[in-house]
Design a protein around this motif. Structure first.
Motif, PDB file in Angstrom:
ATOM      1  N   GLY A 141       0.842  -1.329  -0.242  1.00  0.00           N
ATOM      2  CA  GLY A 141      -0.019  -0.213   0.182  1.00  0.00           C
ATOM      3  C   GLY A 141       0.974   0.517  -0.201  1.00  0.00           C
ATOM      4  N   TYR A 142       0.033   2.272   0.649  1.00  0.00           N
ATOM      5  CA  TYR A 142       0.469   3.805   0.541  1.00  0.00           C
ATOM      6  C   TYR A 142       0.644   4.165   1.817  1.00  0.00           C
ATOM      7  CZ  TYR A 142       1.806   8.542  -1.757  1.00  0.00           C
ATOM      8  OH  TYR A 142       2.623  10.066  -1.609  1.00  0.00           O
ATOM      9  N   VAL A 143       1.268   4.805   1.850  1.00  0.00           N
ATOM     10  CA  VAL A 143       1.504   5.166   3.494  1.00  0.00           C
ATOM     11  C   VAL A 143       1.622   6.837   3.957  1.00  0.00           C
ATOM     12  CG1 VAL A 143       2.028   5.243   6.244  1.00  0.00           C
ATOM     13  CG2 VAL A 143       1.858   3.132   4.716  1.00  0.00           C
ATOM     14  N   VAL A 144       0.484   7.410   4.180  1.00  0.00           N
ATOM     15  CA  VAL A 144       0.784   9.548   4.501  1.00  0.00           C
ATOM     16  C   VAL A 144       0.472   9.747   5.460  1.00  0.00           C
ATOM     17  CG1 VAL A 144       0.026  11.759   4.090  1.00  0.00           C
ATOM     18  CG2 VAL A 144      -0.251   9.979   2.702  1.00  0.00           C
ATOM     19  N   MET A 145       1.551  10.179   6.337  1.00  0.00           N
ATOM     20  CA  MET A 145       1.594  10.606   8.012  1.00  0.00           C
ATOM     21  C   MET A 145       1.807  12.327   7.364  1.00  0.00           C
ATOM     22  SD  MET A 145       4.437   7.809   9.068  1.00  0.00           S
ATOM     23  CE  MET A 145       5.219   6.243   8.788  1.00  0.00           C
ATOM     24  N   ASN A 146       0.604  12.329   8.441  1.00  0.00           N
ATOM     25  CA  ASN A 146       1.180  13.687   8.160  1.00  0.00           C
ATOM     26  C   ASN A 146       1.520  14.464   9.792  1.00  0.00           C
ATOM     27  OD1 ASN A 146       0.360  16.792   8.941  1.00  0.00           O
ATOM     28  ND2 ASN A 146      -1.578  16.341   7.924  1.00  0.00           N
ATOM     29  N   ASN A 147       2.882  15.451  10.042  1.00  0.00           N
ATOM     30  CA  ASN A 147       3.633  14.505  11.649  1.00  0.00           C
ATOM     31  C   ASN A 147       2.871  16.453  12.156  1.00  0.00           C
ATOM     32  OD1 ASN A 147       5.602  12.453  10.905  1.00  0.00           O
ATOM     33  ND2 ASN A 147       5.722  13.333   9.318  1.00  0.00           N
TER      34      ASN A 147
END
Length: 166
Positions: free
Chosen positions: A66-72
């Motif tokens: 999959g594709y992971v997005v992390m909003n920090n």
């Protein structure tokens, strides 16, 4: 539940799966490095250095592809309760969107940088959600002014899941 992550070279991090066969380690590539993530009921991380979190909100299961997005998001100490409450009250229904796999709101064990992690089947699924009316409604106030509880400007990192055996 606790969550742990660290960054490093692929060759070094690949050895972790042999040292810890009892853990389900998730390997991701992006931003010029490899990241390894895992979740556990234990409080202590296997990583010599890295970031430790408590997963305070979660939906779905992290998958190996999959594709992971992390909003920090750096949050002031005084603003943590408001920030977390805003997430609990926000009805994004992101889990009903095509391609959604997992969501985690991760509270840092040290420091002030929360991570909002979403995993999608593909980058295209994430982009479709980002361009949806649902996303725009959930983030309609985001372009006006940064909330007072933000300690600094948030930033986004993205990764593609990788198989360490390939």
């Amino acid at each position: 539940m606790n969550a742990f992550m660290t960054k490093g070279t692929f060759d070094f991090l690949k050895k972790l799966k042999d040292k810890h066969p009892d853990l389900e380690l998730f390997y991701m590539n992006g931003e010029g490095s490899t990241l390894v993530y895992y979740e556990s009921d234990k409080k202590k991380s296997i990583f010599a250095s890295g970031r430790d979190f408590e997963a305070i909100l979660q939906k779905g299961q992290i998958k190996k592809k999959g594709y992971v997005v992390m909003n920090n998001i750096p949050v002031t100490e005084e603003g943590t309760a408001v920030f977390e409450e805003n997430f609990r009250n926000r009805q994004q229904h992101v889990d009903s969107f095509a391609g959604f796999q997992a969501f985690r709101l991760l509270r840092p064990q040290k420091g002030n940088q929360y991570v909002v992690l979403t995993q999608w089947a593909s980058k295209e699924d994430f982009e479709d959600w980002k361009n949806s009316d649902q996303f725009k409604n959930a983030h309609k106030d985001g372009n006006v002014k940064q909330p007072a509880y933000f300690a600094d400007r948030p930033f986004v990192t993205s990764y593609r899941m990788i198989d360490p055996d390939e």
